[in-house]
Design a protein around this motif. Structure first.
Motif, mmCIF file in Angstrom:
data_model
loop_
_atom_site.group_PDB
_atom_site.id
_atom_site.type_symbol
_atom_site.label_atom_id
_atom_site.label_comp_id
_atom_site.label_asym_id
_atom_site.label_seq_id
_atom_site.Cartn_x
_atom_site.Cartn_y
_atom_site.Cartn_z
ATOM 1 N N ALA A 150 62.353 -26.793 -32.120
ATOM 2 C CA ALA A 150 62.581 -28.089 -32.766
ATOM 3 C C ALA A 150 61.245 -28.714 -33.153
ATOM 4 O O ALA A 150 60.231 -28.541 -32.459
ATOM 5 N N GLN A 151 61.241 -29.453 -34.247
ATOM 6 C CA GLN A 151 60.049 -30.199 -34.651
ATOM 7 C C GLN A 151 59.906 -31.403 -33.724
ATOM 8 O O GLN A 151 60.806 -32.238 -33.658
ATOM 9 N N VAL A 152 58.803 -31.469 -33.003
ATOM 10 C CA VAL A 152 58.542 -32.556 -32.055
ATOM 11 C C VAL A 152 57.393 -33.391 -32.592
ATOM 12 O O VAL A 152 56.369 -32.850 -33.030
ATOM 13 N N ARG A 153 57.568 -34.714 -32.530
ATOM 14 C CA ARG A 153 56.513 -35.639 -32.948
ATOM 15 C C ARG A 153 56.456 -36.778 -31.936
ATOM 16 O O ARG A 153 57.502 -37.318 -31.552
ATOM 17 N N VAL A 154 55.242 -37.135 -31.514
ATOM 18 C CA VAL A 154 55.032 -38.225 -30.566
ATOM 19 C C VAL A 154 53.939 -39.131 -31.108
ATOM 20 O O VAL A 154 52.847 -38.654 -31.456
ATOM 21 N N GLU A 155 54.228 -40.433 -31.176
ATOM 22 C CA GLU A 155 53.238 -41.423 -31.588
ATOM 23 C C GLU A 155 53.033 -42.415 -30.457
ATOM 24 O O GLU A 155 53.998 -42.825 -29.797
ATOM 25 N N ALA A 156 51.765 -42.789 -30.248
ATOM 26 C CA ALA A 156 51.419 -43.740 -29.192
ATOM 27 C C ALA A 156 50.231 -44.576 -29.638
ATOM 28 O O ALA A 156 49.281 -44.047 -30.225
ATOM 29 N N LEU A 157 50.292 -45.874 -29.373
ATOM 30 C CA LEU A 157 49.201 -46.793 -29.698
ATOM 31 C C LEU A 157 48.779 -46.673 -31.160
ATOM 32 O O LEU A 157 47.596 -46.726 -31.494
#
Length: 163
Positions: A22-29
């Motif tokens: 699966a395409q995983v994307r994580v954004e923080a700050l």
């Protein structure tokens, strides 16, 4: 054809470790923290999947080691990292103990060594195949809830019997 839905009550105990494309994307700050199409899912009874990402998918320059560890009877000793933007600068922003890793997991979970997981509730957002993830209830847990999994989930205040 609709995607198959997984019932977390059918997940195993001890947990299973399953590869995911699966395409995983994580954004923080306000930053892209991680992105990959190579992940590992930990599937455990009454928990939504926890997603682990390889180190080359994570912006390691945004991570700083955090104090303290925790112990999982299945995976071993976890170490934590803060997510930090502008470290030491006037605009420093920090998410404490927002990411964890198992540097030396148990033999059954050896594939997790050095991979990273995040608490979705602490991130700006997490996505699986473009679908925004709902964090698992209860601040202790790092599960990723999507339309592909159904509960009840451990940590849900509506299901105190699962705590």
């Amino acid at each position: 054809m609709a995607a198959a839905v997984e019932r977390v009550c059918d997940y195993p105990r001890p947990p299973a470790l399953v590869e995911s494309a699966a395409q995983v994307r994580v954004e923080a700050l306000g930053q892209l923290l991680a992105e990959s199409q190579c992940a590992l899912r930990v599937l455990e009874t009454f928990h939504p999947p926890t997603i682990y990402l390889p180190p080359d998918a994570v912006r390691l320059e945004l991570l700083q080691p955090s104090a303290g560890t925790s112990f999982c009877e299945w995976k071993g000793v976890a170490r934590y990292c803060d997510v930090v933007v502008d470290p030491g600068g006037p605009a420093e922003r920090r998410l404490r103990r927002a990411v964890w890793t198992y540097p030396e997991p148990t033999p059954a979970f050896a594939a997790l060594a050095g991979w990273f997981a995040v608490y979705p509730a602490l991130m700006d957002g997490c996505w699986l195949d473009g679908e925004r993830v709902v964090p698992q209830p209860g601040g202790f847990y790092g599960g990723w809830i999507t339309s592909a999994v159904v509960g009840p989930f451990k940590g849900d205040p509506l299901h105190p019997e699962l705590r």
